[in-house]
Enzyme design. Structure first.
Site, PDB file in Angstrom:
ATOM      1  N   ASN A   1       0.781  -1.241   0.000  1.00 50.75           N
ATOM      2  CA  ASN A   1       0.000   0.000   0.000  1.00 50.75           C
ATOM      3  C   ASN A   1       0.813   1.291   0.000  1.00 50.75           C
ATOM      4  OD1 ASN A   1      -2.588   0.966  -0.328  1.00 50.75           O
ATOM      5  ND2 ASN A   1      -2.943   1.247   1.863  1.00 50.75           N
TER       6      ASN A   1
ATOM      7  N   ASN B   1      -3.917  -0.290  -2.562  1.00 51.37           N
ATOM      8  CA  ASN B   1      -5.347  -0.375  -2.281  1.00 51.37           C
ATOM      9  C   ASN B   1      -6.029   0.756  -3.044  1.00 51.37           C
ATOM     10  OD1 ASN B   1      -7.948  -0.203  -1.141  1.00 51.37           O
ATOM     11  ND2 ASN B   1      -7.222  -1.077   0.787  1.00 51.37           N
ATOM     12  N   PRO B   2      -7.016   0.455  -3.895  1.00 54.55           N
ATOM     13  CA  PRO B   2      -7.667   1.522  -4.669  1.00 54.55           C
ATOM     14  C   PRO B   2      -8.208   2.662  -3.818  1.00 54.55           C
ATOM     15  CG  PRO B   2      -8.279  -0.613  -5.558  1.00 54.55           C
ATOM     16  CD  PRO B   2      -7.515  -0.879  -4.279  1.00 54.55           C
ATOM     17  N   SER B   3      -8.510   2.390  -2.555  1.00 53.68           N
ATOM     18  CA  SER B   3      -9.046   3.453  -1.701  1.00 53.68           C
ATOM     19  C   SER B   3      -8.037   4.577  -1.501  1.00 53.68           C
ATOM     20  CB  SER B   3      -9.472   2.887  -0.345  1.00 53.68           C
ATOM     21  OG  SER B   3      -8.356   2.374   0.365  1.00 53.68           O
TER      22      SER B   3
ATOM     23  N   SER C   1      -5.974 -10.697   4.518  1.00 55.29           N
ATOM     24  CA  SER C   1      -5.231  -9.443   4.505  1.00 55.29           C
ATOM     25  C   SER C   1      -4.226  -9.458   3.363  1.00 55.29           C
ATOM     26  CB  SER C   1      -4.492  -9.247   5.830  1.00 55.29           C
ATOM     27  OG  SER C   1      -3.413 -10.165   5.916  1.00 55.29           O
ATOM     28  N   THR C   2      -3.856  -8.268   2.925  1.00 60.16           N
ATOM     29  CA  THR C   2      -2.841  -8.167   1.875  1.00 60.16           C
ATOM     30  C   THR C   2      -1.537  -8.809   2.331  1.00 60.16           C
ATOM     31  OG1 THR C   2      -3.835  -6.115   1.075  1.00 60.16           O
ATOM     32  CG2 THR C   2      -1.586  -6.569   0.382  1.00 60.16           C
ATOM     33  N   GLY C   3      -1.220  -8.659   3.620  1.00 59.68           N
ATOM     34  CA  GLY C   3       0.019  -9.230   4.139  1.00 59.68           C
ATOM     35  C   GLY C   3       0.088 -10.738   3.981  1.00 59.68           C
TER      36      GLY C   3
ATOM     37  N   HIS D   1      -8.691  -8.180  22.026  1.00 56.30           N
ATOM     38  CA  HIS D   1      -9.754  -9.166  22.169  1.00 56.30           C
ATOM     39  C   HIS D   1      -9.308 -10.557  21.749  1.00 56.30           C
ATOM     40  CE1 HIS D   1     -12.388  -5.856  23.087  1.00 56.30           C
ATOM     41  NE2 HIS D   1     -12.025  -5.250  21.977  1.00 56.30           N
TER      42      HIS D   1
END
Length: 398
Positions: A214, A236-238, A322-324, A370
């Site tokens: 990213n 990421n396109p965002s 996830s991308t990772g 959590h």
């Protein structure tokens, strides 16, 4: 009794005691340790089973000679690390009841275990990945694996299709562009704040192939910690929409920022959601018009679907990987040796120092912990099995 008879009786008693000691101690010591572990598992009702395994009692180490002591210590460490691997595998499927501090203790224990690449474990895992997904041939969309006329299904919106016409087809490379495959040493660089002050930059830049996620910053002061070399970076396109105004009024800023990535591949999920397609194509045309040195690649949606199914069998049931984890999976197939940097889902270090969410901002993760991400527990298992290596702390600087 005659004096000679008393002496013989005393010597016989001493020999008998010595014989009993020799028969009892060596044979019983390892078994006794195992019994203690089992008793600990049964008696410690308030502690989760996986953590009880990891905290099993230590075997008493005889100190007859230095060499004996060192050998026993080494054997104990090996046994401890085996228990640790078992514990990680058991909590990967059950995360309730564990605090962040519990996991940080596990990380501390992992760091005490010497890491060694296990060629057989690596080969077996890589073969399973190749059988299901085959990143070498299918990782990115190419003209070889996606001919004109294909109705391509989206990764997530799988009921939606996009017809591959000539105007789209010409965006694809003829074949997979990783010409030097397999790469000897690869670095997968996450964006975790654990990279700050790590001094890992030099080590990362020595890798044959560097993956990043990213469009992270790699110039200026951060380069000493994260390196500057980049062979492939995801987008990421965002970020194109939010930071670069969909490449309208901020196109010049985008081109200025990406210049630091040299001749890297830009990897986009054009066919994951329909909303991503137009933005991803816009990146392709912007680079083509500006004659930029970087090349655009698109994740193949079928590869991502197959990869998600592969990890689902191992307990990773997230809505989307996830991308990772995607890039880590690719790296295992494309590279002989894989090392991960900046993968840290915790709010603090093992020394209780707060860690920012990303190395390039000061935002701390949301308060509270959590559950440990299922993905990270899988990566820990790969580390413990010698399939890849996780860098947990500062790098050694020569």
């Amino acid at each position: 009794m005659r004096p000679g008879g008393a002496l013989l009786a005393l010597l016989a008693s001493l020999l008998l005691l010595l014989l009993l000691r020799l028969l009892w101690c060596p044979a019983d010591a390892p078994g006794r340790a195992r019994i203690l572990v089992e008793e600990s598992r049964e008696a410690t009702h308030g502690t989760p089973a996986a953590l009880r395994t990891l905290r099993s009692p230590a075997t008493a180490v005889p100190r007859a000679t230095n060499s004996t002591y060192l050998n026993e210590k080494s054997l104990h460490l090996t046994e401890k690390c085996k228990n640790l691997q078992y514990g990680i595998e058991s909590f990967s499927n059950k995360t309730k009841g564990y605090s962040e501090n519990d996991y940080l203790q596990i990380i501390t224990d992992i760091q005490s275990c010497p890491w060694k690449r296990q060629a057989e474990e690596y080969a077996n895992f890589r073969a399973k990945l190749a059988s299901c997904c085959d990143a070498v041939q299918n990782f990115v969309v190419s003209q070889n694996n996606t001919p004109v006329g294909t109705n391509m299904s989206y990764e997530v919106e799988s009921k939606k299709e996009i017809p591959i016409k000539k105007n789209i087809f010409h965006m694809f490379p003829v074949s997979q562009p990783f010409v030097d495959y397999p790469y000897n040493q690869c670095a997968v660089v996450g964006n975790g704040g654990i990279l700050n002050k790590s001094l890992c930059g030099t080590e990362i830049d020595k890798s044959d192939f560097v993956f990043r996620c990213n469009l992270p910053p790699t110039t200026g002061d951060v380069s000493k910690d994260v390196g500057s070399k980049t062979n492939l970076v995801t987008i990421n396109p965002s970020i194109i929409t939010l930071k670069y105004g969909n490449l309208k009024e901020k196109k010049a800023l985008f081109l200025e920022d990406i210049a630091t990535y040299g001749e890297a591949f830009f990897l986009l999920p054009a066919f994951s959601f329909r909303a991503n397609t137009g933005t991803s194509f816009k990146v392709y045309y912007t680079l083509e018009e500006s004659k930029a040195r970087q090349k655009v690649l698109f994740f193949h949606p079928k590869y991502l679907k197959d990869l998600a199914l592969f990890w689902r069998t191992k307990g990773v049931t997230a809505y989307r990987l996830s991308t990772g984890l995607m890039i880590t999976s690719v790296a295992v197939e494309l590279c002989k040796n894989v090392k991960l940097y900046g993968f840290w889902p915790f709010s603090k270090t093992v020394e209780d120092i707060p860690v920012s969410h990303h190395y390039y901002d000061n935002k701390l993760p949301k308060h509270g912990f959590h559950q440990m991400p299922k993905e990270y527990s899988q990566i820990l298992q790969l580390h413990m099995k010698g399939i890849l290596k996780l860098q947990f702390s500062k790098c050694e600087v020569a």
